[in-house]
Design a protein around this motif. Structure first.
Motif, mmCIF file in Angstrom:
data_model
loop_
_atom_site.group_PDB
_atom_site.id
_atom_site.type_symbol
_atom_site.label_atom_id
_atom_site.label_comp_id
_atom_site.label_asym_id
_atom_site.label_seq_id
_atom_site.Cartn_x
_atom_site.Cartn_y
_atom_site.Cartn_z
ATOM 1 N N LEU A 195 -4.581 9.879 2.844
ATOM 2 C CA LEU A 195 -4.821 8.451 2.599
ATOM 3 C C LEU A 195 -3.623 7.615 3.050
ATOM 4 C CD1 LEU A 195 -6.595 6.235 1.444
ATOM 5 C CD2 LEU A 195 -5.608 6.693 -0.813
ATOM 6 N N ALA A 196 -2.412 8.099 2.801
ATOM 7 C CA ALA A 196 -1.220 7.377 3.248
ATOM 8 C C ALA A 196 -1.176 7.296 4.771
ATOM 9 C CB ALA A 196 0.035 8.050 2.703
ATOM 10 N N GLY A 197 -1.513 8.422 5.435
ATOM 11 C CA GLY A 197 -1.543 8.398 6.897
ATOM 12 C C GLY A 197 -2.612 7.463 7.434
ATOM 13 N N LEU A 198 -3.798 7.485 6.793
ATOM 14 C CA LEU A 198 -4.887 6.618 7.237
ATOM 15 C C LEU A 198 -4.540 5.149 7.036
ATOM 16 C CD1 LEU A 198 -7.742 6.241 8.291
ATOM 17 C CD2 LEU A 198 -8.583 6.526 5.937
ATOM 18 N N SER A 199 -3.914 4.818 5.897
ATOM 19 C CA SER A 199 -3.537 3.423 5.659
ATOM 20 C C SER A 199 -2.514 2.950 6.697
ATOM 21 C CB SER A 199 -2.971 3.258 4.252
ATOM 22 O OG SER A 199 -1.760 3.991 4.106
ATOM 23 N N GLY A 200 -1.588 3.864 7.056
ATOM 24 C CA GLY A 200 -0.619 3.499 8.093
ATOM 25 C C GLY A 200 -1.296 3.254 9.436
ATOM 26 N N LYS A 201 -2.263 4.107 9.777
ATOM 27 C CA LYS A 201 -2.986 3.917 11.043
ATOM 28 C C LYS A 201 -3.791 2.620 11.035
ATOM 29 C CE LYS A 201 -1.742 7.596 13.278
ATOM 30 N NZ LYS A 201 -0.929 7.484 14.512
ATOM 31 N N LEU A 202 -4.430 2.328 9.901
ATOM 32 C CA LEU A 202 -5.212 1.095 9.828
ATOM 33 C C LEU A 202 -4.316 -0.135 9.953
ATOM 34 C CD1 LEU A 202 -7.781 1.979 7.008
ATOM 35 C CD2 LEU A 202 -8.220 1.756 9.452
ATOM 36 N N LEU A 203 -3.124 -0.064 9.387
ATOM 37 C CA LEU A 203 -2.194 -1.187 9.517
ATOM 38 C C LEU A 203 -1.711 -1.327 10.964
ATOM 39 C CD1 LEU A 203 -0.116 -0.772 6.246
ATOM 40 C CD2 LEU A 203 -1.763 -2.567 6.773
ATOM 41 N N GLU A 204 -1.479 -0.194 11.625
ATOM 42 C CA GLU A 204 -1.106 -0.258 13.036
ATOM 43 C C GLU A 204 -2.241 -0.825 13.876
ATOM 44 O OE1 GLU A 204 0.107 3.568 14.313
ATOM 45 O OE2 GLU A 204 2.011 3.554 13.218
ATOM 46 N N LEU A 214 0.823 -1.215 0.000
ATOM 47 C CA LEU A 214 0.000 0.000 0.000
ATOM 48 C C LEU A 214 0.855 1.261 0.000
ATOM 49 C CD1 LEU A 214 -2.875 -0.901 2.489
ATOM 50 C CD2 LEU A 214 -3.059 -0.599 0.025
ATOM 51 N N ARG A 215 1.896 1.260 0.787
ATOM 52 C CA ARG A 215 2.683 2.476 0.913
ATOM 53 C C ARG A 215 3.465 2.798 -0.365
ATOM 54 N NH1 ARG A 215 5.069 1.322 6.990
ATOM 55 N NH2 ARG A 215 3.125 1.794 8.130
ATOM 56 N N THR A 216 3.948 1.776 -1.009
ATOM 57 C CA THR A 216 4.740 2.037 -2.220
ATOM 58 C C THR A 216 3.918 2.709 -3.322
ATOM 59 O OG1 THR A 216 6.204 0.183 -1.703
ATOM 60 C CG2 THR A 216 6.197 0.971 -3.980
ATOM 61 N N PRO A 217 2.705 2.177 -3.679
ATOM 62 C CA PRO A 217 1.917 2.875 -4.701
ATOM 63 C C PRO A 217 1.495 4.272 -4.275
ATOM 64 C CG PRO A 217 1.140 0.619 -4.413
ATOM 65 C CD PRO A 217 2.094 0.903 -3.300
ATOM 66 N N ALA A 225 3.103 6.271 -2.219
ATOM 67 C CA ALA A 225 4.264 7.145 -2.303
ATOM 68 C C ALA A 225 4.573 7.497 -3.755
ATOM 69 C CB ALA A 225 5.473 6.463 -1.654
ATOM 70 N N THR A 226 4.401 6.506 -4.647
ATOM 71 C CA THR A 226 4.647 6.762 -6.074
ATOM 72 C C THR A 226 3.643 7.777 -6.610
ATOM 73 O OG1 THR A 226 5.488 4.514 -6.332
ATOM 74 C CG2 THR A 226 4.829 5.687 -8.329
ATOM 75 N N ALA A 227 2.348 7.580 -6.262
ATOM 76 C CA ALA A 227 1.314 8.507 -6.734
ATOM 77 C C ALA A 227 1.551 9.898 -6.167
ATOM 78 C CB ALA A 227 -0.072 7.986 -6.326
ATOM 79 N N LEU A 228 1.962 9.982 -4.914
ATOM 80 C CA LEU A 228 2.212 11.287 -4.308
ATOM 81 C C LEU A 228 3.388 11.981 -4.982
ATOM 82 C CD1 LEU A 228 1.476 13.267 -2.068
ATOM 83 C CD2 LEU A 228 3.022 12.019 -0.530
ATOM 84 N N ALA A 229 4.424 11.212 -5.311
ATOM 85 C CA ALA A 229 5.576 11.818 -5.989
ATOM 86 C C ALA A 229 5.187 12.346 -7.371
ATOM 87 C CB ALA A 229 6.692 10.783 -6.103
ATOM 88 N N LYS A 230 4.360 11.574 -8.091
ATOM 89 C CA LYS A 230 3.929 12.019 -9.426
ATOM 90 C C LYS A 230 3.069 13.264 -9.327
ATOM 91 C CE LYS A 230 4.159 7.479 -11.655
ATOM 92 N NZ LYS A 230 3.406 6.421 -12.378
ATOM 93 N N VAL A 231 2.195 13.327 -8.317
ATOM 94 C CA VAL A 231 1.348 14.508 -8.147
ATOM 95 C C VAL A 231 2.201 15.724 -7.817
ATOM 96 C CG1 VAL A 231 -0.407 15.551 -6.649
ATOM 97 C CG2 VAL A 231 -0.740 13.244 -7.553
ATOM 98 N N GLN A 232 3.217 15.544 -6.974
ATOM 99 C CA GLN A 232 4.100 16.654 -6.621
ATOM 100 C C GLN A 232 4.876 17.138 -7.852
ATOM 101 O OE1 GLN A 232 6.379 14.897 -3.467
ATOM 102 N NE2 GLN A 232 4.953 15.564 -1.832
ATOM 103 N N ARG A 233 5.280 16.187 -8.705
ATOM 104 C CA ARG A 233 5.988 16.582 -9.940
ATOM 105 C C ARG A 233 5.043 17.305 -10.880
ATOM 106 N NH1 ARG A 233 9.230 12.502 -14.074
ATOM 107 N NH2 ARG A 233 9.904 14.149 -15.549
ATOM 108 N N LEU A 234 3.789 16.804 -10.936
ATOM 109 C CA LEU A 234 2.804 17.462 -11.791
ATOM 110 C C LEU A 234 2.523 18.874 -11.283
ATOM 111 C CD1 LEU A 234 0.720 17.319 -14.116
ATOM 112 C CD2 LEU A 234 -0.897 16.334 -12.466
#
Length: 439
Positions: A276-285, A239-242, A244-253
């Motif tokens: 969403l990244a923060g929420l996914s991390g919390k749900l995994l915790e 979950l985190r890898t996609p 992070a990838t989507a966030l990096a692409k949005v930042q570049r855009l």
């Protein structure tokens, strides 16, 4: 404390009571048999006395001068006479009596055979064509005394045998259930995180299936926990890898867009991906916290772990966190990863929702008490009671998912500990405090 009685105690009491009861029943039965046999012996003695004395008495009476008065047989020496007799004619006139005989004991007219009065057992016989009778009497008190002495003679050994048998019963029960007690103690003493198989090879055959069933259950539980942990780790990576990838692409855009309205929309997408990244991390915790494994088999020093967690917040809240640590190690069976998640969520909750102009107090004592305190407005009791639930937040405008305290409470519950939430904080008129004892 449980009010259930142990199997060892039940068997000991039941066997002790049973052995004692059997001993007493045996003594009672033996006493009754002895009394019956003694009565037969005493009756035979009455008959034998009558048959021995009567011929001699008849001879003496027939040789006596006519009109002679009643004679009393002389005693050679003073003694207690248990058997007394009288010799009478058919009309009941006494012709001869023993020296200690009481005529009132006997009936008015003589009788043959055995008879009883309230105080004596009497046997009668006759001679000379039923013209001369002899009656021999024995006090019933003498028979009762003899029966009592025989019963006491049977009972006296029990004063020694019963305690010896009781000790023997308790020793046999304790020896027989020793493996079962060791099995119980081995299960009771192991920590909540110890899922290794229990030793049941030396158990009695009746208890061996219990050990087999427990080991099968522990094996299934261990596989389930390992599967859950593996799923959590894989999900975190996948979950985190996609994201992070989507966030990096949005930042570049965002850097390539020159239109202000479009840049604003791209910024909103970036913020949504961060959330969403923060929420996914919390749900995994939360999944990890609720999946078990909060307790480890060995103790760990929590001081360096807490120091590392607090250090991670220096970039987010520089100089705002005051950390107080003990002068020695603070060891606990709490899993290090679980403790790091617990501390991180409590500190993050204090940094996010506490008053920004007041410090966050984090302290760990040598006895394992972790306290996280922050300033801020009072939280009403009704809201404070709901903060342990998922996605529940106090009245605030700060960002957050409402999962931090739920994760901390799940870890505490899984470790058998209690997370205490207070508002106002201890010694203050406002603020919020979270406290948990980790030992």
């Amino acid at each position: 404390m449980s009010n259930r009685t142990s199997l060892q105690k039940r068997l000991g009491i039941a066997l002790t009571f049973g052995v004692t009861l059997l001993w007493l029943l045996g003594v009672t039965a033996s006493g009754l048999v002895a009394q019956h046999e003694m009565n037969e012996v005493f009756d035979s003695a009455l008959q034998e006395t009558a048959q021995r004395v009567l011929p001699l008495a008849v001879t003496g009476i027939l040789n006596r001068e006519i009109g002679a008065r009643n004679e009393t047989a002389p005693a050679l020496e003073e003694h207690d006479e248990h058997l007394t007799y009288v010799v009478r004619d058919r009309q009941g006139k006494i012709l001869l009596q023993s020296h200690d005989a009481d005529p009132d004991v006997f009936a008015t007219l003589p009788r043959k055979g055995f008879s009883n009065t309230s105080t004596h057992r009497i046997y009668g016989a006759s001679a000379v064509s039923d013209t001369i009778y002899i009656e021999v009497a024995e006090p019933l008190a003498h028979r009762r005394e003899a029966a009592l002495e025989a019963g006491l003679a049977l009972l006296m050994p029990l004063l020694f045998l019963i305690p010896v048998s009781l000790l023997g019963v308790w020793w046999v029960v304790r020896l027989s259930l020793r493996r079962v007690v060791e099995f119980q103690q081995s299960i009771e003493s192991r920590g909540a995180g110890d899922l290794s198989p229990v030793e049941g090879g030396r158990l009695p055959a009746e208890f061996e299936p219990v050990a087999v069933a427990v080991n099968r259950l522990l094996e299934r539980l261990l596989r389930a926990l390992e599967t859950e942990r593996s799923f959590t780790a894989n999900s975190a990576h996948e979950l985190r890898t996609p994201l992070a990838t989507a966030l990096a692409k949005v930042q570049r855009l965002k850097t390539e867009v020159h239109s202000d309205p479009l840049r604003t929309r791209v910024g909103e997408i970036e913020e949504a991906l961060r959330s969403l990244a923060g929420l996914s991390g919390k749900l995994l915790e939360l999944a990890k916290a609720e999946g078990g494994g909060a307790i480890s088999q060995d103790q760990h020093n929590l001081v360096p772990i807490l120091t590392m967690v607090v250090g991670d917040f220096e970039g987010e809240a520089p100089g705002r966190i005051n950390l107080t640590l003990p002068g020695r190690e603070a060891n606990s069976f709490l899993d290090p990863d679980a403790f790091a998640i617990l501390a991180r969520n409590l500190i993050e909750n204090a940094v996010k929702y506490g008053s920004p102009d007041q410090p966050v107090e984090v302290s760990l004592t040598a006895d394992g008490a972790l306290r996280v305190r922050n300033g801020g407005n009072l939280i009403p009791p009704d809201q404070l009671a709901l903060l342990r639930n998922r996605f529940v937040r106090a009245t605030t405008h700060g960002p957050g998912s409402g999962l931090g305290l739920a994760i901390a409470d799940a870890i505490a519950e899984g470790a058998g500990m209690t997370l205490v939430l207070r508002s106002p904080a201890t010694g203050c008129g406002d603020g919020f405090e979270a406290e948990i004892y980790l030992v």
